[in-house]
Design a protein around this motif. Structure first.
Motif, PDB file in Angstrom:
ATOM      1  N   SER A   1       0.835  -1.190   0.000  1.00 46.79           N
ATOM      2  CA  SER A   1       0.000   0.000   0.000  1.00 46.79           C
ATOM      3  C   SER A   1       0.873   1.243   0.000  1.00 46.79           C
ATOM      4  N   THR A   2       0.252   2.389  -0.213  1.00 48.18           N
ATOM      5  CA  THR A   2       0.914   3.668   0.041  1.00 48.18           C
ATOM      6  C   THR A   2       0.795   3.975   1.536  1.00 48.18           C
TER       7      THR A   2
ATOM      8  N   SER B   1       2.112   6.981   4.940  1.00 48.72           N
ATOM      9  CA  SER B   1       2.717   8.244   5.367  1.00 48.72           C
ATOM     10  C   SER B   1       3.250   8.095   6.784  1.00 48.72           C
TER      11      SER B   1
ATOM     12  N   ARG C   1       5.806  10.949   2.788  1.00 49.07           N
ATOM     13  CA  ARG C   1       4.803  10.125   2.112  1.00 49.07           C
ATOM     14  C   ARG C   1       5.397   9.317   0.969  1.00 49.07           C
ATOM     15  N   MET C   2       4.930   8.076   0.860  1.00 44.24           N
ATOM     16  CA  MET C   2       5.210   7.242  -0.309  1.00 44.24           C
ATOM     17  C   MET C   2       3.958   7.286  -1.177  1.00 44.24           C
ATOM     18  N   LYS C   3       4.070   7.902  -2.350  1.00 40.46           N
ATOM     19  CA  LYS C   3       2.898   8.159  -3.187  1.00 40.46           C
ATOM     20  C   LYS C   3       2.487   6.964  -4.026  1.00 40.46           C
ATOM     21  N   GLN C   4       3.421   6.041  -4.281  1.00 43.50           N
ATOM     22  CA  GLN C   4       3.105   4.821  -5.004  1.00 43.50           C
ATOM     23  C   GLN C   4       3.131   3.640  -4.039  1.00 43.50           C
ATOM     24  N   SER C   5       2.290   2.658  -4.319  1.00 45.80           N
ATOM     25  CA  SER C   5       2.171   1.503  -3.437  1.00 45.80           C
ATOM     26  C   SER C   5       3.516   0.799  -3.267  1.00 45.80           C
TER      27      SER C   5
ATOM     28  N   HIS D   1       8.847   5.842  -5.751  1.00 45.94           N
ATOM     29  CA  HIS D   1       7.677   5.703  -4.887  1.00 45.94           C
ATOM     30  C   HIS D   1       7.542   6.872  -3.908  1.00 45.94           C
TER      31      HIS D   1
ATOM     32  N   ASP E   1       7.174  10.610  -2.513  1.00 36.77           N
ATOM     33  CA  ASP E   1       6.548  11.881  -2.892  1.00 36.77           C
ATOM     34  C   ASP E   1       7.532  13.013  -2.598  1.00 36.77           C
TER      35      ASP E   1
END
Length: 348
Positions: free
Chosen positions: A235-236, A238, A253-257, A294, A296
């Motif tokens: 999943s993504t 934060s 944050r990781m914007k991609q899963s 991945h 952000d």
């Protein structure tokens, strides 16, 4: 009043260690003389603006610049050949074209003024490069001791002193269930020093996975943590820093899963000059897979502030899951989040 002298050491670019101050010295030694400067608070650059039509002004920000350290040194030896040998070795250990040197400081304190016992504080380290001061002047005493004196100037790009070992924390909680060895008396069965009662040992429950944690950052300067997230995860997500009101003020944050099995770890290094995001086997073997795509880039690799920091993990759950699907999703998205950092201090 009894005291134990501070131990001051310098580790050169060639990894040689010189004890500049402490208990006892060799006949040939590099000795720190009185008058050292630059070892307490660093100099800060302050940016402030004046109000145009009312009294006073306001602070925009403050930053600590490169720290300059001055160490008056004296190299002594029982004869000139030994003096020259030690001097050449020490100069080579300072060569800035080959890297940085480390200054190490260990202070001692007396837990009880009634006892002649001293305990060492954690050693603090300052990483520097040599600038000047090894031009020197030579002489000898009437008793035959040869010496050279210097005013060593070092500069530290990172103005803060750091601990030698990382401090660790995790989003896992253990609840104590019962004493390891039950006993009738009030005192536990182990003792730390052989004289005072110890705190004993206890059995713990299974670890409890949590998403909110209060992390206490020791030291007196902000520090950049290294995050490790061990699967399972798909999943993504934060990592959030919260203010006193509980609202998130900064988000990483990781914007991609991110897909992690139970034997894989995602590492997010936020330290200055070492920024990295990669996935690797949990045992540290195998190749590192870059995961920058991945991340952000609009989010913040935020720092831990001195004192308590309320931090949370938010994993983005898909909408519209049935209760059965949600249960399965939760079972496959409970990563073990941990962090470590090097405590930072304004001075020795």
């Amino acid at each position: 009043m009894l005291f134990k002298p501070t131990v001051v050491q310098l580790r050169g670019v060639d990894n040689k260690l010189y004890t500049l101050a402490g208990e006892g010295n060799d006949p040939a030694a590099v000795l720190l003389q009185p008058g050292a400067k630059g070892l307490d608070a660093p100099a800060f650059t302050i940016h402030a603006d004046e109000y145009p039509s009312i009294d006073g002004g306001f602070l925009r920000f403050a930053r600590a610049g490169i720290r300059e350290v001055f160490l008056p040194l004296k190299i002594i030896a029982p004869n000139r050949p030994e003096l020259m040998k030690l001097k050449r070795e020490f100069i080579a250990s300072l060569n800035p074209t080959k890297g940085m040197v480390q200054l190490l400081f260990t202070e001692y304190w007396q837990p009880s003024p009634k006892e002649d016992l001293f305990e060492a504080e954690p050693t603090k380290q300052l990483t520097c490069f040599y600038v000047s001061g090894m031009e020197g002047g030579e002489g000898s005493d009437s008793d035959g001791v040869h010496w050279s004196t210097y005013g060593l100037v070092l500069r530290a790009p990172d103005p803060y002193f750091h601990a030698l070992f990382r401090t660790h924390a995790s989003f896992i909680r253990y609840d104590v269930l019962r004493p390891f060895i039950p006993q009738a008396g009030a005192n536990p069965f182990l003792s730390a020093d052989g004289t005072q009662p110890g705190e004993g040992m206890a059995l713990s429950s299974e670890p409890e996975w949590i998403t909110t944690q209060v992390l206490s950052s020791i030291g007196d300067a902000a520090v950049q943590p290294r995050w490790t997230i061990r699967g399972p995860l798909n999943s993504t997500f934060s990592l959030r820093l919260h203010g006193d009101d509980g609202e998130a003020v900064k988000t990483l944050r990781m914007k991609q899963s991110v897909s992690l099995t139970a034997d894989q770890v995602l590492t997010i290094e936020t330290a200055r000059g070492e920024l990295d995001v990669f996935r690797q086997a949990a045992d540290g073997t195998g190749p590192r897979t870059p995961m920058w795509n991945h991340f952000d880039i609009a989010s913040d690799m935020w720092a831990l502030q001195p004192g308590d920091n309320q931090v949370s993990l938010q994993i983005d759950q898909p909408a519209g899951l049935t209760p059965e699907e949600q249960e399965a999703w939760l079972a496959n998205n409970q990563p073990v989040v941990a962090l470590s950092y090097l405590p930072a201090y304004l001075g020795i």
